[in-house]
Design a protein around this motif. Structure first.
Motif, PDB file in Angstrom:
ATOM      1  N   GLY A 118      47.610  45.043  44.707  1.00  0.00           N
ATOM      2  CA  GLY A 118      46.322  45.061  45.381  1.00  0.00           C
ATOM      3  C   GLY A 118      45.617  46.398  45.208  1.00  0.00           C
ATOM      4  N   TYR A 119      46.373  47.478  45.342  1.00  0.00           N
ATOM      5  CA  TYR A 119      45.781  48.814  45.203  1.00  0.00           C
ATOM      6  C   TYR A 119      45.242  49.017  43.790  1.00  0.00           C
ATOM      7  N   VAL A 120      46.058  48.651  42.799  1.00  0.00           N
ATOM      8  CA  VAL A 120      45.621  48.792  41.404  1.00  0.00           C
ATOM      9  C   VAL A 120      44.368  47.956  41.167  1.00  0.00           C
ATOM     10  N   GLY A 121      44.377  46.737  41.711  1.00  0.00           N
ATOM     11  CA  GLY A 121      43.202  45.882  41.570  1.00  0.00           C
ATOM     12  C   GLY A 121      41.976  46.556  42.158  1.00  0.00           C
ATOM     13  N   TYR A 122      42.135  47.179  43.324  1.00  0.00           N
ATOM     14  CA  TYR A 122      40.998  47.830  43.963  1.00  0.00           C
ATOM     15  C   TYR A 122      40.496  48.997  43.123  1.00  0.00           C
ATOM     16  N   VAL A 123      41.431  49.885  42.734  1.00  0.00           N
ATOM     17  CA  VAL A 123      41.022  51.105  42.037  1.00  0.00           C
ATOM     18  C   VAL A 123      40.416  50.787  40.672  1.00  0.00           C
ATOM     19  N   VAL A 124      41.056  49.874  39.940  1.00  0.00           N
ATOM     20  CA  VAL A 124      40.616  49.632  38.568  1.00  0.00           C
ATOM     21  C   VAL A 124      39.519  48.575  38.497  1.00  0.00           C
ATOM     22  N   LEU A 125      39.796  47.407  39.082  1.00  0.00           N
ATOM     23  CA  LEU A 125      38.877  46.284  38.878  1.00  0.00           C
ATOM     24  C   LEU A 125      37.643  46.406  39.761  1.00  0.00           C
ATOM     25  N   VAL A 126      37.889  46.646  41.061  1.00  0.00           N
ATOM     26  CA  VAL A 126      36.768  46.673  41.996  1.00  0.00           C
ATOM     27  C   VAL A 126      35.919  47.923  41.783  1.00  0.00           C
ATOM     28  N   LYS A 127      36.591  49.082  41.634  1.00  0.00           N
ATOM     29  CA  LYS A 127      35.853  50.345  41.540  1.00  0.00           C
ATOM     30  C   LYS A 127      35.549  50.741  40.094  1.00  0.00           C
ATOM     31  N   ALA A 128      36.595  51.067  39.309  1.00  0.00           N
ATOM     32  CA  ALA A 128      36.363  51.649  37.985  1.00  0.00           C
ATOM     33  C   ALA A 128      35.567  50.709  37.079  1.00  0.00           C
ATOM     34  N   LEU A 129      35.916  49.428  37.065  1.00  0.00           N
ATOM     35  CA  LEU A 129      35.181  48.492  36.221  1.00  0.00           C
ATOM     36  C   LEU A 129      33.909  47.989  36.894  1.00  0.00           C
ATOM     37  N   GLY A 130      33.768  48.299  38.162  1.00  0.00           N
ATOM     38  CA  GLY A 130      32.540  47.953  38.859  1.00  0.00           C
ATOM     39  C   GLY A 130      32.344  46.472  39.135  1.00  0.00           C
ATOM     40  N   TRP A 131      33.432  45.730  39.221  1.00  0.00           N
ATOM     41  CA  TRP A 131      33.284  44.298  39.499  1.00  0.00           C
ATOM     42  C   TRP A 131      32.987  44.030  40.965  1.00  0.00           C
ATOM     43  N   GLY A 132      33.227  45.029  41.801  1.00  0.00           N
ATOM     44  CA  GLY A 132      33.080  44.799  43.237  1.00  0.00           C
ATOM     45  C   GLY A 132      34.122  43.834  43.737  1.00  0.00           C
ATOM     46  N   TYR A 133      34.099  43.568  45.047  1.00  0.00           N
ATOM     47  CA  TYR A 133      34.985  42.529  45.580  1.00  0.00           C
ATOM     48  C   TYR A 133      34.551  41.212  44.957  1.00  0.00           C
ATOM     49  N   SER A 134      35.455  40.555  44.267  1.00  0.00           N
ATOM     50  CA  SER A 134      34.991  39.407  43.501  1.00  0.00           C
ATOM     51  C   SER A 134      36.126  38.481  43.122  1.00  0.00           C
ATOM     52  N   LEU A 135      35.733  37.292  42.700  1.00  0.00           N
ATOM     53  CA  LEU A 135      36.683  36.303  42.228  1.00  0.00           C
ATOM     54  C   LEU A 135      37.452  36.834  41.022  1.00  0.00           C
ATOM     55  N   LEU A 136      36.733  37.479  40.118  1.00  0.00           N
ATOM     56  CA  LEU A 136      37.365  37.958  38.889  1.00  0.00           C
ATOM     57  C   LEU A 136      38.466  38.970  39.200  1.00  0.00           C
ATOM     58  N   ALA A 137      38.157  39.933  40.086  1.00  0.00           N
ATOM     59  CA  ALA A 137      39.144  40.943  40.435  1.00  0.00           C
ATOM     60  C   ALA A 137      40.358  40.293  41.093  1.00  0.00           C
ATOM     61  N   ALA A 138      40.111  39.338  41.996  1.00  0.00           N
ATOM     62  CA  ALA A 138      41.209  38.671  42.692  1.00  0.00           C
ATOM     63  C   ALA A 138      42.075  37.893  41.710  1.00  0.00           C
ATOM     64  N   VAL A 139      41.423  37.207  40.787  1.00  0.00           N
ATOM     65  CA  VAL A 139      42.169  36.388  39.826  1.00  0.00           C
ATOM     66  C   VAL A 139      43.050  37.262  38.938  1.00  0.00           C
ATOM     67  N   VAL A 140      42.480  38.364  38.454  1.00  0.00           N
ATOM     68  CA  VAL A 140      43.264  39.229  37.566  1.00  0.00           C
ATOM     69  C   VAL A 140      44.452  39.836  38.320  1.00  0.00           C
ATOM     70  N   ALA A 141      44.208  40.294  39.552  1.00  0.00           N
ATOM     71  CA  ALA A 141      45.289  40.912  40.326  1.00  0.00           C
ATOM     72  C   ALA A 141      46.401  39.897  40.607  1.00  0.00           C
ATOM     73  N   LEU A 142      46.026  38.720  41.065  1.00  0.00           N
ATOM     74  CA  LEU A 142      47.038  37.703  41.365  1.00  0.00           C
ATOM     75  C   LEU A 142      47.761  37.256  40.096  1.00  0.00           C
ATOM     76  N   SER A 143      47.034  37.230  38.993  1.00  0.00           N
ATOM     77  CA  SER A 143      47.669  36.813  37.735  1.00  0.00           C
ATOM     78  C   SER A 143      48.795  37.760  37.352  1.00  0.00           C
ATOM     79  N   MET A 144      48.556  39.064  37.540  1.00  0.00           N
ATOM     80  CA  MET A 144      49.604  40.044  37.241  1.00  0.00           C
ATOM     81  C   MET A 144      50.847  39.748  38.062  1.00  0.00           C
ATOM     82  N   LEU A 145      50.594  39.303  39.297  1.00  0.00           N
ATOM     83  CA  LEU A 145      51.692  39.078  40.229  1.00  0.00           C
ATOM     84  C   LEU A 145      52.533  37.856  39.853  1.00  0.00           C
ATOM     85  N   ILE A 146      51.890  36.786  39.404  1.00  0.00           N
ATOM     86  CA  ILE A 146      52.651  35.550  39.168  1.00  0.00           C
ATOM     87  C   ILE A 146      53.061  35.378  37.715  1.00  0.00           C
TER      88      ILE A 146
END
Lengths: 354, 280
Positions: B112-140
């Motif tokens: 979750g932290y990596v998703g926040y720092v990289v996807l939400v912030k650094a890539l600028g996706w904001g809180y979003s479906l895409l960020a959630a999907v990528v983060a959860l995908s790493m997990l499963i």
């Protein structure tokens, strides 16, 4: 062209007899593409792992510079106040009053997870032995479904159950009895609180870890050679002695591996602990019944607050916590998998439940 | 004496078994009991907007992110499993398998932290479906990889030998010979991975954040609700109704996961029987 380079390693598959040269090259081309695409996908898990580690290290650097060894020795974890002028320390800025001492969190993580795994291992082994020795086969497959279901219960659901039902029950009926042991183990002396605290969190963690340990144990017990067990029984040993002399020694190493993997999960478990442990940021609980905190729960509980800090050091401090957590989890996981490799090639359940 | 000791040992074992069985029953009973007043059809047609007591936005969000995870982690995981089982060999294979398994040991809050720092912030996706999907995908991902790997490896050797004797190419062998018997186990692996994704909270808190509205169109800059979030946020609110909603949402989540686990198990059992028939 990188894709082609990767594919060169395989030998071309034998073409069907009588195939034309054109067909053969098409087949080989298809093989190469499949191989290359699969190879790229095969690197993704390793890449993701490396990526996670790198991101955590890089994000943690400012906090590491800011607090130095104080991170591991300090007892006060405070994000500071964003309403006062920021402070400067070791060339870095941080909110006024910020202090990143994570010792209570590290201890909280170790204590909860160790109590959890210490309880989960005997419970799993005892339950599985009971099952395999006394209950019919049908009941066994039923229980394995049961374990899968238990593994599937979300962490957050364990959390609300722990706060709403389990914790209050334990505080009202069980913990008062445990205080009797306070003369032997001083940490068990009262007061027992309302059921949200270190011990309740550890017990719920134990329940969450049981499916992992039990599933592996069941798989191992199933592989104990029947001849050895029958031999022990034929020598006149009771079932209990057979279990002690034959079954348990046979599965011991595998259980060690399962315990390490289960411990890894208990270390990183977040939502249930966040609900149940009571989230105290500074200092230590008087006894096992009272509120404490862990590394993972602190990240989840304070990330929202840390986001308001414009200096960015707060959020970096959480990365340092995450990094410590990651390192501990990966080390236990590494160790567990290495031990598993010695016991069996594969087919033992992987990590986080289900 | 021996028998007394044995009796005590087995008594303790029976208690251990009870300790394993009891919590699940009590959890389900608690969920049903507390959620009871809200268990009516309108629960599924109400969002949490303006204090509404419903799980509509939660379910829709969970289904969306579940579908996204299937699209992202599904193909990658299956191909990775295929690579480890059929193409790689020796040391690289052992290492890839090992690290894929170790990835499953990364705590979800760290993801979750990596998703926040990289996807939400650094890539600028904001809180979003895409960020959630990528983060959860790493997990499963590790679960999909592992199950695919096991699926391919459980195909009987005789089939491979037959394919080799016919001179089939690698691709044809995989597509026509190995995939059909391996498919049920791969599918059950995907179903179980989906079950894990449905139950996760920590990675979503900081990638999807939360919304009381139904999910909006758009992959980025769209915070959305999800079932475990309904549990988490409602439980932290002080009213009785919100408490009941937390338990209702938890019940819905648990039922969804249990159905997936049972479905996965049925598919696995079928697959076992199929593979057993193949082995001559």
């Amino acid at each position: 062209m990188l894709v082609r380079g990767r594919a060169r390693g395989i030998s071309p598959s034998p073409a069907p007899a009588g195939a034309t040269a054109g067909r053969e090259s098409v087949t080989r081309w298809g093989d190469r593409v499949t191989h290359a695409v699969a190879a790229v996908a095969g690197m993704v898990p390793l890449g993701a792992l490396a990526f996670i580690v790198i991101v955590m290290v890089v994000s943690a650097i400012p906090a590491i510079l800011f607090s130095g060894t104080g991170f591991f020795t300090g007892s006060v974890f405070s994000l500071g106040s964003v309403y006062a002028p920021p402070i400067h320390h070791h060339g870095l800025t941080a909110p006024f009053g910020a202090s990143y001492g994570a010792l209570p969190l590290i201890l909280g993580t170790f204590v909860t997870s160790l109590i959890a795994i210490g309880l989960a291992v005997p419970i799993s082994v005892g339950g599985v032995l009971m099952l395999s020795e006394w209950l019919p086969r049908r009941a066994q497959s039923f229980l394995s479904l049961f374990l899968e279901l238990l593994a599937g219960i979300p962490s957050v659901v364990f959390g609300i159950w722990g706060v709403y039902t389990f914790g209050p029950f334990m505080a009202a009926h069980v913990y008062p009895l445990l205080t009797g042991l306070g003369t032997v183990i001083p940490w068990l002396k009262g007061p027992v609180g309302a059921g949200q605290g270190l011990l309740t969190a550890s017990l719920v963690l134990a329940i969450m870890v049981v499916p992992i340990v039990a599933a592996t144990t069941r798989e191992l017990v199933r592989r104990v050679p029947t001849l050895a067990r029958e031999g022990a029984l034929a020598l006149g040993m009771t079932r209990h002695e057979t279990a002690k002399v034959v079954t348990i020694p046979y599965v011991r190493t595998g259980i060690l591996a399962a315990a390490l993997l289960g411990w890894g999960r208990a270390l990183g478990e977040t939502m249930a602990v966040l609900f149940i442990i009571g989230n105290v940021l500074n200092g230590y609980p008087q006894n096992l019944y009272l509120s404490a905190n862990t590394l993972s729960a602190t990240i989840a509980g304070t990330l929202d607050g840390a986001l308001t800090d414009s200096t960015g050091t707060d959020i970096s401090a959480l990365a340092e916590i995450g990094l410590v957590l990651l390192v501990i989890s990966l080390v236990t996981n590494f160790a567990g998998r290495l031990v598993i490799r010695r016991v069996s090639d594969q087919a033992l359940p992987v990590g986080r439940g289900v | 004496m021996r028998h007394t000791r044995g009796a005590i040992f087995w008594l303790l074992c029976a208690i251990a078994l009870a300790v394993i069985v009891f919590p699940l029953i009590d959890i389900v009973v608690t969920l049903v009991r507390v959620a009871a007043p809200l268990l009516r059809p309108s629960l599924f047609a109400t969002t949490t907007q303006a204090g509404g007591l419903g799980v509509e936005n939660g379910i829709l969000g969970s289904l969306l992110v579940g579908a996204g995870v299937l699209i992202v982690a599904g193909p990658i995981g299956v191909l990775a499993g295929l690579y480890i089982a059929e193409f790689a060999s020796g040391r690289p294979r052992a290492l890839l398998r090992f690290f894929s398994e170790v990835l499953s040991g990364v705590p979800s809050i760290v993801v979750g932290y990596v998703g926040y720092v990289v996807l939400v912030k650094a890539l600028g996706w904001g809180y979003s479906l895409l960020a959630a999907v990528v983060a959860l995908s790493m997990l499963i991902l590790p679960y999909v990889v592992k199950n695919t790997e096991v699926a391919f490896e459980s195909v009987p050797r005789s089939l491979r030998e037959g394919a080799a004797a016919l001179g089939l190419s690698r691709l044809t062998t995989i597509r026509r010979v190995l995939l059909p018997p391996a498919l049920p186990l791969i599918v059950s692996g995907l179903v179980l991975a989906e079950a894990i994704a449905t139950g996760e909270t920590a990675p979503l808190l900081f990638t999807a954040n939360w919304s009381d509205l139904n999910p909006q169109l758009g992959l980025t800059h769209n915070p959305f609700g999800y079932l475990t979030g309904t549990v988490y946020y409602s439980f932290n609110l002080p009213s009785k109704g919100e408490h009941q909603l937390a338990f209702a949402a938890a019940l819905v989540t648990v039922v969804m996961i249990l159905l997936m686990v049972i479905a996965g198990r049925l598919i696995t059992m079928r697959a076992r029987r199929m593979t057993a028939n193949l082995e001559v």
